[in-house]
Write an enzyme that holds these catalytic residues in place. Sequence first.
Site, short mmCIF file in Angstrom:
data_model
loop_
_atom_site.label_atom_id
_atom_site.label_comp_id
_atom_site.label_asym_id
_atom_site.label_seq_id
_atom_site.Cartn_x
_atom_site.Cartn_y
_atom_site.Cartn_z
CG ASN A 91 43.70 9.34 51.63
OD1 ASN A 91 43.49 8.16 51.86
ND2 ASN A 91 44.43 10.10 52.42
CB SER A 116 48.65 22.42 55.88
OG SER A 116 49.69 22.94 55.09
CE1 TYR A 140 48.23 18.41 52.46
CE2 TYR A 140 49.21 20.59 52.24
CZ TYR A 140 48.96 19.46 52.99
OH TYR A 140 49.42 19.40 54.28
CE LYS A 144 46.11 18.11 55.44
NZ LYS A 144 46.10 17.09 56.49
N GLY A 283 54.05 28.40 41.77
CA GLY A 283 53.22 28.42 42.98
C GLY A 283 54.00 28.63 44.27
#
Length: 324
Positions: A91, A116, A140, A144, A283
Amino acid sequence: MKILVVGGAGYIGSHVVKALLKAGHDVTVFDNMSSGREENLFPQAGFIRGDILNTKDLDSCLSQGWDAAIHLAAFKAAGESMLKPEKYSINNITGTLNLLNGFAEYGVKKVVFSSSAAIYGEPQYLPIDENHPKDPENYYGFTKLEIERFLHWYDKLKGIRFAALRYFNAAGYDIDGEIKGLEQNPANLLPVIMEAAAGWREALKVFGNDYDTKDGTGVRDYVHVSDLADGHVKALNYITEKDESLIVNLGSEEGLSVLQLLEAARKVSGREIPADIVERRPGDPAKLVASSSLAKELLGWEAKYSDVESLVRTSWDAYKDAKK
Ligand code: UD1
């Protein structure tokens, strides 16, 4: 300008659409409605249901001709991205490449992209400025960062000017109370607190109270979504006027702890909001705070509504009468 907002029915996208309409633009939303909400669509804006993974959908939309596009269509749950990287590859990365190729083919020369703070990873120093090392802690954040790199190449090779806006922790709801479409299954702190306040979950889980911070809980830079939306309008103006690309942080430059937000939410809602201290979430850094001085210098942008009271009050306005 005639602007396409990809992912414009989502939480941040809907606020961006509102700000663009207010600035006098002709706006159309392109969204597959996987997490977008019908109630987030503005009657003054056009709407095309389509998917960035479907090149037919993209061809029929992009061939209509657009002066600029805002791209907010992405999955964003950092934890999930570590368990299902394929979902994020397809995606976030493939979808964005489809879009960029479409922009190149149909002559969309201006793009504002939702990047981000996750691209920086564990902070080496604070506040985090744009030159901070980029070493994402989760997949993620990696997607980015990769997309920022693609954008550089499409700028160089295809003349597409871009603004990559590195959001810190987006929070709050429309300052005028007009946008009330709530996020489904939120993982972020403030919506989780709101769901606990509304009685939709038993308690807030506070992920650790033994960090080296003012009260032991995690500190983040929460930036109001209406401030973020204003940043998109200003960034688009900048790349249009200067004909050059831009990368900036958008953050409040203030650090708020989990307990500070919780206490403010208790006060504003008048609800008890049960909370349990649990283990740290893997994390999670202790503290993240932005330097937004570049956005101030280049865009004249500053967070106006990102104080704890406005963040919590606008959120509670959206949640207090909502049905689950
Ligand atoms: C979030 C996003 C990340 C995004 C980043 C910057 C997630 C999981 N993370 O990071 O993708 O790039 O903002 O915009 O979506 N907390 C609790 N209990 C909870 C939830 C959170 O104590 O139920 C604490 C966390 O430990 C942290 C703070 O609240 O200290 C904020 O957490 P969260 O809202 O998830 O945001 P980040 O992890 O900072």
